[in-house]
Design an enzyme around this catalytic site. Structure first.
Site, PDB file in Angstrom:
ATOM      1  N   LEU A   1     -23.423  40.050  -3.225  1.00  0.00           N
ATOM      2  CA  LEU A   1     -23.390  39.027  -2.755  1.00  0.00           C
ATOM      3  C   LEU A   1     -23.755  39.049  -1.235  1.00  0.00           C
ATOM      4  CD1 LEU A   1     -19.935  37.267  -4.102  1.00  0.00           C
ATOM      5  CD2 LEU A   1     -22.348  37.179  -4.890  1.00  0.00           C
ATOM      6  N   SER A   2     -24.720  37.882  -0.712  1.00  0.00           N
ATOM      7  CA  SER A   2     -25.276  37.873   0.571  1.00  0.00           C
ATOM      8  C   SER A   2     -25.581  36.531   0.925  1.00  0.00           C
ATOM      9  CB  SER A   2     -26.567  38.703   0.624  1.00  0.00           C
ATOM     10  OG  SER A   2     -27.161  38.687   1.702  1.00  0.00           O
ATOM     11  N   SER A   3     -25.168  36.184   2.150  1.00  0.00           N
ATOM     12  CA  SER A   3     -25.472  34.744   2.561  1.00  0.00           C
ATOM     13  C   SER A   3     -27.126  34.615   2.446  1.00  0.00           C
ATOM     14  CB  SER A   3     -25.234  34.529   4.004  1.00  0.00           C
ATOM     15  OG  SER A   3     -23.850  34.830   4.175  1.00  0.00           O
ATOM     16  N   ARG A   4     -27.941  35.479   2.517  1.00  0.00           N
ATOM     17  CA  ARG A   4     -29.410  35.274   2.370  1.00  0.00           C
ATOM     18  C   ARG A   4     -29.726  34.938   0.840  1.00  0.00           C
ATOM     19  NH1 ARG A   4     -29.291  39.132   7.020  1.00  0.00           N
ATOM     20  NH2 ARG A   4     -30.238  37.864   9.005  1.00  0.00           N
TER      21      ARG A   4
ATOM     22  N   GLY B   1     -17.499  38.063  -1.067  1.00  0.00           N
ATOM     23  CA  GLY B   1     -17.605  39.249  -0.290  1.00  0.00           C
ATOM     24  C   GLY B   1     -17.021  39.223   0.970  1.00  0.00           C
ATOM     25  N   HIS B   2     -17.299  38.067   1.763  1.00  0.00           N
ATOM     26  CA  HIS B   2     -16.216  37.786   3.146  1.00  0.00           C
ATOM     27  C   HIS B   2     -14.929  37.625   2.846  1.00  0.00           C
ATOM     28  CE1 HIS B   2     -20.464  36.121   4.245  1.00  0.00           C
ATOM     29  NE2 HIS B   2     -20.011  36.951   5.211  1.00  0.00           N
TER      30      HIS B   2
ATOM     31  N   LYS C   1     -21.827  46.786   1.769  1.00  0.00           N
ATOM     32  CA  LYS C   1     -23.215  46.469   1.674  1.00  0.00           C
ATOM     33  C   LYS C   1     -24.006  46.881   2.690  1.00  0.00           C
ATOM     34  CE  LYS C   1     -24.745  42.151   1.533  1.00  0.00           C
ATOM     35  NZ  LYS C   1     -25.976  42.097   2.520  1.00  0.00           N
TER      36      LYS C   1
ATOM     37  N   ASN D   1     -20.940  31.333   6.743  1.00  0.00           N
ATOM     38  CA  ASN D   1     -21.681  31.026   5.403  1.00  0.00           C
ATOM     39  C   ASN D   1     -20.941  32.008   4.321  1.00  0.00           C
ATOM     40  OD1 ASN D   1     -24.468  31.458   3.285  1.00  0.00           O
ATOM     41  ND2 ASN D   1     -23.453  29.583   3.554  1.00  0.00           N
ATOM     42  N   LEU D   2     -19.451  31.627   4.384  1.00  0.00           N
ATOM     43  CA  LEU D   2     -18.833  32.777   3.642  1.00  0.00           C
ATOM     44  C   LEU D   2     -18.716  32.757   2.031  1.00  0.00           C
ATOM     45  CD1 LEU D   2     -15.636  32.338   5.865  1.00  0.00           C
ATOM     46  CD2 LEU D   2     -17.565  33.716   6.211  1.00  0.00           C
TER      47      LEU D   2
END
Ligand code: PAF
Length: 284
Positions: free
Chosen positions: A186-189, A36-37, A151, A32-33
């Site tokens: 930024l976060s997948s969540r 950030g990734h 993060k 789930n990029l």
């Protein structure tokens, strides 16, 4: 970019690269990029000849009742983004490939002290799951360098200690947090947030900034942490923790100058984390 699912394929591909004297970087992910990734991949690209990214939603790091089943799985989009970002090898094993004997009797890696408290306190066993899968990936890939996001500050500290204590010859690079224009890390969540919750979410970083400014002016820590929790509650969050530690995650004391303020808080269905460094004045 080659996509490999099996351990044997990964090992033979990387053996060839190693025999050619090429330097290998690893970027472990759960998919789930987002940008950030991609910053991790860009960092890896600068430091090595071959960039390997892993995509594995690691069941061992999720506790009972956490979001393992609902964790966003977006394989095709991730594969396209990694290709575009210049990744050379994507390792995307099945759960049965990494844990062929199941989780119950699986050997685990425990990193003491630094993995306790903060997220380790709220999510028992989480860092054992992270340390185990990361050790496995380090063993399989044998990278020269590996990149992780700041993060997940405590995760990065756990991995640095793991590598040091187990004498792994891997350079660990922490990559700065990538934020949306409104400050949200930024976060997948973040994808779990409704549009109303998303509009409230930047209050987490704003609160950290407010507290950092006050701490750097020399205001007393305890009152500020209490006020910070109230600010978060007023913004709609349920705070999990809000703590000031020194940058190695040891407790702060009167000699601490370089500190980090860390927070985790729930907003609707999402548990968000963030952190910010703080320079404490000498009079603190
Ligand atoms: O940060 C993550 O995405 C995960 O914790 C990691 C490091 C890929 C291990 O599963």
């Amino acid at each position: 970019m080659r996509t490999l699912r099996e351990i044997d394929q990964l090992r033979s591909t990387l053996r060839e690269h190693r025999q050619q004297g090429l330097r290998i970087a690893l970027v472990p992910t759960m998919g789930n990029l987002h940008a950030g990734h991609l910053a991790l991949v860009a960092c890896a690209r600068q430091r090595a000849d071959i960039v390997v990214s892993s995509l594995f939603v690691n069941p061992m790091q999720f506790g009972p009742g956490e979001d393992l089943d609902g964790y966003p799985r977006t394989f095709n989009a991730d594969q396209a983004q990694l290709t575009e970002a210049g990744c050379d090898v994507l390792f995307a094993p099945a759960v049965s490939a990494l844990y062929p004997y199941g989780l119950d009797t699986q050997t685990r890696v425990h990193v003491p002290v630094v993995g306790e408290g903060l997220c380790g306190g709220s999510r028992p066993g989480h860092f054992d799951g992270v340390s185990t899968v990361v050790s496995m990936l380090f063993n399989l890939v044998q990278p020269d360098v590996a990149c992780f996001g700041e993060k997940d500050y405590q995760q990065l500290a756990v991995i640095r200690k793991l590598v040091r204590d187990l004498h792994m010859p891997i350079e660990i690079i922490g990559v700065p947090i990538v934020r949306a224009a409104d400050g949200l890390a930024l976060s997948s969540r973040n994808g779990y947030l409704s549009s109303e919750e998303r509009s409230k979410a930047p209050a987490l970083f704003r609160t950290l900034c407010t507290l950092r400014d006050a701490l750097e002016r020399g205001e007393p820590i305890e009152n500020l942490l209490q006020q910070g929790k109230v600010l978060l509650e007023n913004a709609g969050f349920t705070p999990d923790y809000l703590e000031l530690r020194d940058i190695s995650l040891a407790p702060v004391n009167s000699t601490t100058r370089n500190a980090v303020l860390l927070a985790a808080a729930k907003l609707g269905p999402a548990r968000l984390i963030d952190n910010i460094t703080v320079q404490l004045p000498a009079s603190q």
